[in-house]
Write a protein that holds these residues in place. Structure first.
Motif, PDB file in Angstrom:
ATOM      1  N   VAL A  58       0.875  -1.167  -0.112  1.00  0.00           N
ATOM      2  CA  VAL A  58       0.073   0.005  -0.090  1.00  0.00           C
ATOM      3  C   VAL A  58       0.935   1.049   0.087  1.00  0.00           C
ATOM      4  N   ARG A  59       1.761   1.295   1.185  1.00  0.00           N
ATOM      5  CA  ARG A  59       2.456   2.509   0.961  1.00  0.00           C
ATOM      6  C   ARG A  59       3.642   2.832   0.051  1.00  0.00           C
ATOM      7  N   LEU A  60       4.378   1.927  -0.154  1.00  0.00           N
ATOM      8  CA  LEU A  60       5.590   1.994  -1.056  1.00  0.00           C
ATOM      9  C   LEU A  60       4.985   2.174  -2.728  1.00  0.00           C
ATOM     10  N   PRO A  61       4.053   1.505  -2.896  1.00  0.00           N
ATOM     11  CA  PRO A  61       3.502   1.727  -4.649  1.00  0.00           C
ATOM     12  C   PRO A  61       3.062   3.279  -4.696  1.00  0.00           C
ATOM     13  N   LYS A  62       2.546   3.838  -3.672  1.00  0.00           N
ATOM     14  CA  LYS A  62       2.160   5.288  -3.663  1.00  0.00           C
ATOM     15  C   LYS A  62       3.233   6.081  -3.949  1.00  0.00           C
ATOM     16  N   MET A  63       4.635   5.779  -3.587  1.00  0.00           N
ATOM     17  CA  MET A  63       5.338   7.037  -3.624  1.00  0.00           C
ATOM     18  C   MET A  63       5.922   6.869  -4.894  1.00  0.00           C
ATOM     19  N   PRO A  64       6.403   8.131  -5.505  1.00  0.00           N
ATOM     20  CA  PRO A  64       6.783   8.657  -6.664  1.00  0.00           C
ATOM     21  C   PRO A  64       7.966   7.963  -7.070  1.00  0.00           C
ATOM     22  N   THR A  65       8.092   7.416  -8.320  1.00  0.00           N
ATOM     23  CA  THR A  65       9.130   6.676  -8.813  1.00  0.00           C
ATOM     24  C   THR A  65       9.480   7.638 -10.142  1.00  0.00           C
ATOM     25  N   GLU A  66       9.032   8.644 -10.528  1.00  0.00           N
ATOM     26  CA  GLU A  66       9.385   9.687 -11.646  1.00  0.00           C
ATOM     27  C   GLU A  66       9.269  10.808 -11.186  1.00  0.00           C
ATOM     28  N   ILE A  67      10.219  11.828 -11.598  1.00  0.00           N
ATOM     29  CA  ILE A  67      10.230  13.186 -11.343  1.00  0.00           C
ATOM     30  C   ILE A  67      10.422  13.948 -12.652  1.00  0.00           C
ATOM     31  N   ASN A  68       9.340  14.774 -13.149  1.00  0.00           N
ATOM     32  CA  ASN A  68       9.518  15.601 -14.334  1.00  0.00           C
ATOM     33  C   ASN A  68       9.515  16.854 -13.884  1.00  0.00           C
ATOM     34  N   ALA A  74       6.920  23.661 -13.325  1.00  0.00           N
ATOM     35  CA  ALA A  74       5.984  22.760 -12.909  1.00  0.00           C
ATOM     36  C   ALA A  74       7.066  21.449 -12.636  1.00  0.00           C
ATOM     37  N   VAL A  75       6.694  20.705 -11.403  1.00  0.00           N
ATOM     38  CA  VAL A  75       7.218  19.572 -11.027  1.00  0.00           C
ATOM     39  C   VAL A  75       6.297  18.657 -10.944  1.00  0.00           C
ATOM     40  N   ASP A  76       6.343  17.567 -11.446  1.00  0.00           N
ATOM     41  CA  ASP A  76       5.539  16.363 -11.336  1.00  0.00           C
ATOM     42  C   ASP A  76       5.882  15.217 -10.778  1.00  0.00           C
ATOM     43  N   PHE A  77       5.321  14.797  -9.710  1.00  0.00           N
ATOM     44  CA  PHE A  77       5.973  13.543  -9.085  1.00  0.00           C
ATOM     45  C   PHE A  77       5.058  12.336  -9.506  1.00  0.00           C
ATOM     46  N   ARG A  78       5.386  11.195 -10.325  1.00  0.00           N
ATOM     47  CA  ARG A  78       4.481  10.179 -10.804  1.00  0.00           C
ATOM     48  C   ARG A  78       4.792   8.940  -9.903  1.00  0.00           C
ATOM     49  N   GLY A  79       3.827   8.226  -9.520  1.00  0.00           N
ATOM     50  CA  GLY A  79       3.894   6.742  -9.025  1.00  0.00           C
ATOM     51  C   GLY A  79       3.686   5.844  -9.743  1.00  0.00           C
ATOM     52  N   ARG A  80       3.917   4.766  -9.494  1.00  0.00           N
ATOM     53  CA  ARG A  80       4.073   3.286 -10.307  1.00  0.00           C
ATOM     54  C   ARG A  80       2.612   3.164 -10.621  1.00  0.00           C
ATOM     55  N   ARG A  81       1.558   3.665  -9.855  1.00  0.00           N
ATOM     56  CA  ARG A  81       0.078   3.108  -9.981  1.00  0.00           C
ATOM     57  C   ARG A  81      -0.796   4.466 -10.553  1.00  0.00           C
ATOM     58  N   GLY A  82       0.041   5.247 -11.261  1.00  0.00           N
ATOM     59  CA  GLY A  82      -0.500   6.417 -11.951  1.00  0.00           C
ATOM     60  C   GLY A  82      -0.762   7.556 -11.194  1.00  0.00           C
TER      61      GLY A  82
END
Length: 144
Positions: A58-68, A74-82
């Protein structure tokens, strides 16, 4: 636009850890049931398995894995589950490192609307900090 991603070895390690701990937890719990372990021991094992499941699934999949980071700040933090958290560099107040007993720990980015937690496994993270600082010189960077 600059893109920063979590390293592949970390993602492989995380997947392997999930598989290993889930299998080990299932074997331990079935063994505890089959050998008639005392109820307090089974409940303690169940509480530990629940905590592990919450963290890993639950907790780790919500953490962002990509930063644009866009050119306009503008800074986007994207997680594995969208899951996407979109911020402006001007809204970010501080970037701090949180220390854990083992490993590199995590990173907490405080902004005007709350905070974003990241794993400290991004390739080119110091370049990301430099880019943030160039967009907003008022950002406090601590622990790096």
């Amino acid at each position: 636009m600059k893109t920063y991603r979590v390293t592949r070895p970390y993602l492989w390690m995380l997947g392997g850890t999930k598989i290993l701990l889930t299998g080990l937890g299932a074997v331990l719990y079935v063994s505890a049931l089959a050998n008639h372990a005392p109820l307090p021991a089974r409940l303690a094992l169940l509480a530990g398995l629940t905590t592990m499941g919450y963290v890993l699934y639950v907790r780790l999949p919500k953490m962002p894995t990509e930063i644009n980071v866009a050119e306009d700040g503008a800074v986007d933090f994207r997680g594995r589950r969208g899951v996407v958290t979109r911020l402006r560099a001007q809204d970010i107040k501080a970037v701090r490192r949180t220390f854990l007993p083992i490993g590199r720990g995590a990173v907490k980015i405080a902004h005007s609307g709350g905070k974003v937690r990241l794993v400290n496994r991004f390739g080119g993270f110091y370049d990301f900090l430099t880019t943030l600082k160039s967009h907003n010189p008022a950002i406090q960077i601590k622990g790096f």
